[in-house]
Design an enzyme around this catalytic site. Structure first.
Site, mmCIF file in Angstrom:
data_model
loop_
_atom_site.group_PDB
_atom_site.id
_atom_site.type_symbol
_atom_site.label_atom_id
_atom_site.label_comp_id
_atom_site.label_asym_id
_atom_site.label_seq_id
_atom_site.Cartn_x
_atom_site.Cartn_y
_atom_site.Cartn_z
ATOM 1 N N ALA A 68 0.766 -0.951 -0.272
ATOM 2 C CA ALA A 68 -0.296 0.046 -0.148
ATOM 3 C C ALA A 68 0.456 1.320 0.498
ATOM 4 O O ALA A 68 2.277 1.039 0.181
ATOM 5 C CB ALA A 68 -0.737 -0.187 1.294
ATOM 6 N N GLY A 111 0.950 -4.937 0.910
ATOM 7 C CA GLY A 111 -0.124 -5.157 -0.256
ATOM 8 C C GLY A 111 -0.354 -6.068 -0.588
ATOM 9 O O GLY A 111 -0.939 -6.428 -2.141
ATOM 10 N N GLU A 114 -0.872 -9.235 -0.676
ATOM 11 C CA GLU A 114 -2.088 -9.913 0.064
ATOM 12 C C GLU A 114 -2.555 -9.449 -1.618
ATOM 13 O O GLU A 114 -3.496 -10.399 -2.002
ATOM 14 C CB GLU A 114 -2.739 -8.340 0.426
ATOM 15 C CG GLU A 114 -2.163 -8.401 1.996
ATOM 16 C CD GLU A 114 -2.594 -7.804 3.216
ATOM 17 O OE1 GLU A 114 -1.868 -6.760 2.790
ATOM 18 O OE2 GLU A 114 -3.159 -7.798 4.425
ATOM 19 N N GLU A 134 4.488 -5.490 7.466
ATOM 20 C CA GLU A 134 3.539 -3.709 7.841
ATOM 21 C C GLU A 134 3.925 -3.946 9.601
ATOM 22 O O GLU A 134 4.115 -2.671 9.760
ATOM 23 C CB GLU A 134 2.419 -4.668 8.436
ATOM 24 C CG GLU A 134 1.591 -4.052 6.861
ATOM 25 C CD GLU A 134 1.426 -5.886 5.755
ATOM 26 O OE1 GLU A 134 2.486 -6.560 6.071
ATOM 27 O OE2 GLU A 134 1.082 -5.631 5.203
#
Ligand code: HXC
Length: 261
Positions: A68, A111, A114, A134
């Site tokens: 992200a 992300g 993911e 993260e």
């Protein structure tokens, strides 16, 4: 021009496979809100396009996606994140009915990992790098990293990755069951993914969708309900022309000709 497009859509030679390439190289394909909106918009179009039978999602040769967008998230506050349902739109990808094949070269972090795990079939290069870093940023995975990762690799390995930020390479990812295929050194992961996508796209559409729905059911449902879902879908396929065609073709020693009905 394609340089300004955050997601570049192309097609395979057969036109049955759509390829979506994440294209934000300056930020290592960091998944900003605009990038994700562009990805969702392309997926919506492909989901409605009858000619498209499988979707490949890929990034660049050195990076699939570095996560992200940290710079976008840096100053975010709870109230905004909550009321705008920050990251909620990522779920759209999980509800696409067409098969999605992920092709990962290089970094698939946070992300990015993911997003890769949202693929139905995931392929990578031997030196791909998967991690959920993260924890190094003071947060935890927010789009399935703790859930899908755990169901793919088991609690011990998922906990190790989520609590230490440990990076694993593509070969390890295959050994752990995070991906199902690794390319050979020098092979193009996109070409390989398109080949796999063409294979899937060459089968009857109803059965392919049912197969995806049944396997995904195992992630959500207790065994008894999952088995019931599978059995119902299985039984329903006897109402399709493709089941008659597939089994007749076998008995007659010829190739089936699917009607997708
Ligand atoms: C915003 C990013 C970024 C990210 C890289 N960049 N990753 N920008 N968000 N996730 C930017 C850098 O700031 C830099 O911008 C440019 O991309 C090139 O990156 P470098 O770090 O200079 O490249 P390199 O030295 O090759 O290192 C590559 C890297 C490193 C190891 C991948 O960039 C890195 O560690 N990135 C962050 C990975 C990460 O923590 N991801 C998880 C994010 S959190 P400038 O302007 O300086 O050129 C997350 C939460 C998910 O994903 C929650 C649910 C979705």
């Amino acid at each position: 021009s394609s340089a300004d497009q955050l997601v570049i859509p192309t097609r395979s030679d057969s036109n049955k496979v759509a390829i979506l390439t994440l294209n934000r190289p300056k930020a290592l394909n960091a998944l900003s809100t605009p990038l994700f909106k562009a990805l969702n918009a392309e997926l919506e179009k492909l989901e409605e396009d009858d000619g498209v039978r499988a979707i490949v999602i890929t990034g660049g040769e050195k990076v699939f996606a570095a996560g992200a967008d940290i710079k976008e998230m840096k100053d975010k506050e709870f109230a905004e994140a909550y009321t705008t349902n920050f990251l909620g739109s990522w779920n759209r990808l999980a509800s696409i009915r067409k098969p999605i094949i992920g092709a990962v070269a290089g970094y698939a972090l946070g992300g990015g990992c993911e997003l890769a795990m949202l693929s139905d079939i995931l392929i990578c290069t031997p030196n791909a790098v998967f991690a959920q870093p993260e924890i190094t940023l003071g947060i935890i995975p927010g789009m399935g990293g703790s859930q899908r990762l755990t169901s793919l690799v088991g609690k011990a390995r998922a906990m190790d990755m989520v609590l230490t930020g440990r990076k694993i390479d593509g070969v390890t990812a295959e050994r752990w069951g995070l991906v199902s295929r690794v390319t050979r050194e020098g092979e193009s992961v996109v070409q390989e993914a398109v080949k796999v996508a063409e294979t899937v796209a060459g089968f009857g559409r109803v059965a392919v969708q049912a197969g995806k729905e049944a396997v995904n059911g195992s992630l959500d449902l207790p065994l008894e309900q999952g088995l019931r879902l599978e059995r119902r879908l299985f039984q329903q396929l006897f109402a399709t022309q493709d089941q008659k065609e597939g089994m007749s073709a076998f008995a007659e020693k010829r190739k089936p000709s699917w009607t997708n009905k």
